[in-house]
Design a protein around this motif. Structure first.
Motif, PDB file in Angstrom:
ATOM      1  N   UNK A 134     -14.415   6.110   8.494  1.00 12.48           N
ATOM      2  CA  UNK A 134     -15.467   6.236   7.477  1.00 12.48           C
ATOM      3  C   UNK A 134     -15.108   5.488   6.198  1.00 12.48           C
ATOM      4  N   UNK A 135     -13.916   4.944   6.164  1.00 11.85           N
ATOM      5  CA  UNK A 135     -13.519   4.178   4.972  1.00 11.85           C
ATOM      6  C   UNK A 135     -12.867   5.029   3.898  1.00 11.85           C
ATOM      7  N   UNK A 136     -12.455   6.262   4.268  1.00 14.66           N
ATOM      8  CA  UNK A 136     -11.762   7.115   3.281  1.00 14.66           C
ATOM      9  C   UNK A 136     -10.309   6.673   3.195  1.00 14.66           C
ATOM     10  N   UNK A 137     -10.130   5.475   2.727  1.00 15.48           N
ATOM     11  CA  UNK A 137      -8.791   4.897   2.696  1.00 15.48           C
ATOM     12  C   UNK A 137      -8.320   4.830   1.250  1.00 15.48           C
ATOM     13  N   UNK A 138      -7.100   5.320   1.042  1.00 12.17           N
ATOM     14  CA  UNK A 138      -6.539   5.334  -0.308  1.00 12.17           C
ATOM     15  C   UNK A 138      -5.488   4.246  -0.429  1.00 12.17           C
ATOM     16  N   UNK A 139      -5.556   3.522  -1.538  1.00  8.50           N
ATOM     17  CA  UNK A 139      -4.444   2.638  -1.846  1.00  8.50           C
ATOM     18  C   UNK A 139      -3.390   3.513  -2.534  1.00  8.50           C
ATOM     19  N   UNK A 192      17.521  -3.096  -7.599  1.00  4.29           N
ATOM     20  CA  UNK A 192      17.641  -1.651  -7.697  1.00  4.29           C
ATOM     21  C   UNK A 192      16.391  -0.858  -7.342  1.00  4.29           C
ATOM     22  N   UNK A 193      15.269  -1.504  -7.090  1.00  4.13           N
ATOM     23  CA  UNK A 193      14.027  -0.800  -6.801  1.00  4.13           C
ATOM     24  C   UNK A 193      13.553  -1.063  -5.375  1.00  4.13           C
ATOM     25  N   UNK A 194      12.865  -0.065  -4.825  1.00  3.26           N
ATOM     26  CA  UNK A 194      12.086  -0.328  -3.620  1.00  3.26           C
ATOM     27  C   UNK A 194      10.645   0.051  -3.941  1.00  3.26           C
ATOM     28  N   UNK A 195       9.735  -0.879  -3.732  1.00  2.05           N
ATOM     29  CA  UNK A 195       8.304  -0.624  -3.899  1.00  2.05           C
ATOM     30  C   UNK A 195       7.707  -0.480  -2.515  1.00  2.05           C
ATOM     31  N   UNK A 196       6.932   0.579  -2.329  1.00  2.00           N
ATOM     32  CA  UNK A 196       6.215   0.737  -1.067  1.00  2.00           C
ATOM     33  C   UNK A 196       4.732   0.760  -1.399  1.00  2.00           C
ATOM     34  N   UNK A 197       4.005  -0.236  -0.931  1.00  2.00           N
ATOM     35  CA  UNK A 197       2.571  -0.313  -1.181  1.00  2.00           C
ATOM     36  C   UNK A 197       1.877   0.002   0.136  1.00  2.00           C
ATOM     37  N   UNK A 198       0.833   0.821   0.073  1.00  2.00           N
ATOM     38  CA  UNK A 198       0.253   1.244   1.351  1.00  2.00           C
ATOM     39  C   UNK A 198      -1.224   1.539   1.275  1.00  2.00           C
ATOM     40  N   UNK A 199      -1.816   1.594   2.469  1.00  2.00           N
ATOM     41  CA  UNK A 199      -3.159   2.111   2.648  1.00  2.00           C
ATOM     42  C   UNK A 199      -3.015   3.324   3.548  1.00  2.00           C
TER      43      UNK A 199
END
Lengths: 295, 184
Positions: free
Chosen positions: A276-281, A248-255
Motif C-alpha cells: 500500500x506504500x506505507x513505507x518509511x524512510x 568512527x560512524x556507521x550510517x544505516x539508511x533504510x526503507x
C-alpha cells in the motif's frame, strides 16, 4: 684440491639459499594452535531494525540515534513523511568479550528499553572449525504512555514486554553474511482479547558488501501467529537499506514498513504495508567511543 | 688416534656452535603513524622469529589479526579494509644480517647490524633494509630495529576520505628476545 673446493662450494650455495626457508619451516613446525575467528560479520550491532550477532567489545560505548519518518505515501504536503518522525536513542556498552548491554528510549509508545546480548559461539576456522556465530539477545521494555482508560485498574506490570532472540549468523564470504533470528515476544497487556500475548517470529537478514565501506542490507521477520483475527491488521516487517561506514560512524539508511525500533514494536505491531506504500524512510547513526583501551 | 679424537670433538663442538639457532614466539612488532588528526598505533606481541647466529639468516612471521589497537573499530578497519586479513592472514620477513662479521657472539654486548631481506605484507613482497642492534646476552640474543614502510608499496589502498588521518609512512619497531633452540 680445486675440484674439492668447487664441490664444497656447490654444496654450500644451495644450503645458503634454503637456509631461510629452513628457518621458516622451523617456525611453522611447532606453531601454537591457530584459530582464526571471523570478524565483522555485520558492520553494526543492528542489521537494520533488529539485532545482528555483532556486539561492542569491552570498554566501547556506542551512542545510537535512529529516526523513522512518516510514510512515503503521505504525499508532498508532508514531504513524503519527513515532516513526521519517530525517534529512538540508546547507549550501548561492551562489558565482557561475550556480553554487551544497552538502554534506550523510543518515542513509539514512549518506551524505555534495556537489553543484554550474549555471544555464545563464534564462527572460526583453522584448528577449531565453527560454521556459525550464535548470540542470545534478551530485552525488556517499559511503555510509559498514559493509560487510555485511567478509570480502570491499571497495573505497572501491564506496561512491560519482553523479548528473547537467538541469533545465528554465518559470514559466507567477505561480501556476504546471513543471519536467522528465531524471536519470541511476550506482551503483558494487549489491546483486546483477540491479540496474542505471545508472538513467535522467524527473522532473516543479510548483508552484501558493495564496496569496502558500503553494504546493502535486508531484513525480514515472519510472524507465525495467525494475523486474521487480531484487532488490528499487522504485517511482517521488511526493511531494505545500506550501511555506510566513515571512520568512527556507521550510517544505516533504510526503507521499512515499521516505525518502532525495538523488537516488541516492529515484530508484532507493524501496521504498514509495503504494497500500500506505507513505507518509511529511516536511519540509524552509530558513533563509537572508546572508554577503556582495548587490549 | 688420540689426536683424531680430539680433532673430531673440536669439529663437532665447532659445528654445534655454528648450528646455533635462536628462536622466539612472543617477539614484538609495532607500528606507528602520526598526523595532526590522528595517531595510529598497533602492537603485536605474538611474533615468531628465528635467527641463525652462524649465518646471520633470520625470519619473522606475524599474524595480522594479532596486531591490536586501542580502538576496536580501528582494528576492525585495519583487518577488513586495509590488510584484508581473512585473505592474507600472515606477514613474513626473510632476511640476513649483512655485517655479521662485526658481531662477536662470544662476547656479551650490543652490536650495530644491518638487515636486508624481503618483507611480505598483504601478499606483496618488497626488498627492505633496516638498521638495528643485536645484543649478545648470557640468556640469548636480543634484536631491535626500526624502519619505515609506505602502505602503498604493499598495495594497501587508503581512500582520500581518510588519507589525512593516516601517515604516509608507518614507523615499524621490532623487538625480539631470542632464546637458544635445542639442537635437533
Amino acid at each position: 684440491m680445486r675440484r674439492l673446493a668447487i664441490a664444497f662450494f656447490a654444496f654450500l650455495i644451495p644450503a645458503a639459499l634454503f637456509a631461510q626457508d629452513d628457518l621458516m619451516n622451523l617456525l611453522n613446525s611447532d606453531a601454537a594452535p591457530d584459530i582464526n575467528y571471523t570478524t565483522a560479520t555485520f558492520k553494526s550491532t543492528r542489521i537494520l531494525n533488529g539485532h545482528s550477532i555483532e556486539r561492542m567489545v569491552p570498554g566501547q560505548l556506542d551512542f545510537r540515534i535512529s529516526h523513522r519518518f512518516g510514510t512515503l505515501n503521505s504525499g508532498s504536503y508532508n514531504l513524503w513523511g519527513l515532516d513526521q518522525s519517530n525517534i529512538h536513542f540508546s547507549l550501548e556498552y561492551g562489558i565482557m568479550k561475550w556480553l554487551m548491554v544497552g538502554v534506550g528510549r523510543g518515542s513509539y509508545e514512549k518506551t524505555f528499553d534495556g537489553f543484554a546480548k550474549f555471544s555464545v559461539l563464534r564462527q572460526s576456522k583453522g584448528d577449531r572449525v565453527m560454521p556459525v556465530s550464535v548470540s542470545v539477545m534478551t530485552s525488556a521494555a517499559l511503555m510509559s504512555q498514559k493509560w487510555t482508560d485511567p478509570t480502570r485498574a491499571n497495573y505497572f506490570s501491564s506496561r512491560m514486554s519482553y523479548v528473547a532472540q537467538v541469533l545465528v549468523a554465518r559470514k559466507f564470504s567477505q561480501a556476504f553474511s546471513f543471519q536467522l533470528t528465531p524471536t519470541y515476544v511476550h506482551r503483558n497487556l494487549v489491546t483486546t482479547a483477540l491479540d496474542p500475548n505471545d508472538i513467535f517470529a522467524m527473522g532473516a537478514g543479510g548483508r552484501l558488501k558493495l564496496s569496502k565501506r558500503i553494504s546493502l542490507n535486508a531484513e525480514y521477520y515472519y510472524v507465525a501467529n495467525p494475523k486474521t483475527y487480531m484487532s488490528t491488521q499487522i504485517y511482517n516487517p521488511l526493511s531494505v537499506g545500506i550501511d555506510i561506514e566513515t571512520g568512527g560512524h556507521v550510517f544505516q539508511l533504510m526503507l521499512t514498513n515499521s516505525v518502532a525500533m525495538i523488537e516488541k514494536g516492529f515484530v508484532g505491531e507493524t501496521t504498514g504495508s509495503w504494497r500500500k506504500g506505507d513505507i518509511h524512510f529511516g536511519f540509524n547513526i552509530s558513533r563509537v567511543f572508546t572508554l577503556k583501551k582495548h587490549k | 688416534m688420540k689426536r683424531l679424537a680430539l680433532i673430531s670433538i673440536l669439529l663437532t663442538l665447532a659445528l654445534s656452535i655454528n648450528a646455533q639457532k635462536y628462536m622466539t614466539k612472543n617477539g614484538y612488532i609495532g607500528f606507528y603513524s602520526h598526523t595532526p588528526m590522528e595517531d595510529i598505533k598497533a602492537d603485536n606481541n605474538q611474533v615468531a622469529g628465528v635467527i641463525d647466529a652462524s649465518t646471520g639468516d633470520l625470519v619473522f612471521q606475524a599474524l595480522i589479526k594479532s596486531f591490536h589497537f586501542d580502538r576496536a573499530l580501528m582494528e576492525e578497519h585495519f583487518n577488513e579494509n586495509y590488510m584484508e586479513s581473512d585473505t592474507y592472514p600472515k606477514s613474513s620477513f626473510k632476511g640476513k644480517i649483512t655485517n655479521l662479521s662485526s658481531v662477536n657472539l662470544s662476547k656479551n654486548g650490543s652490536y650495530d647490524v644491518t638487515v636486508e631481506g624481503e618483507l611480505t605484507l598483504h601478499n606483496v613482497t618488497n626488498k627492505i633494509s633496516a638498521k638495528g642492534t643485536l645484543e649478545v646476552a648470557s640468556g640469548g640474543l636480543n634484536a631491535n630495529a626500526k624502519f619505515n614502510i609506505v602502505p602503498e608499496d604493499y598495495k594497501i589502498n587508503i581512500p582520500g576520505l581518510v588519507r589525512e588521518k593516516i601517515g604516509k609512512n608507518m614507523e615499524v619497531t621490532v623487538t625480539m628476545k631470542y632464546t637458544p633452540v635445542g639442537n635437533k
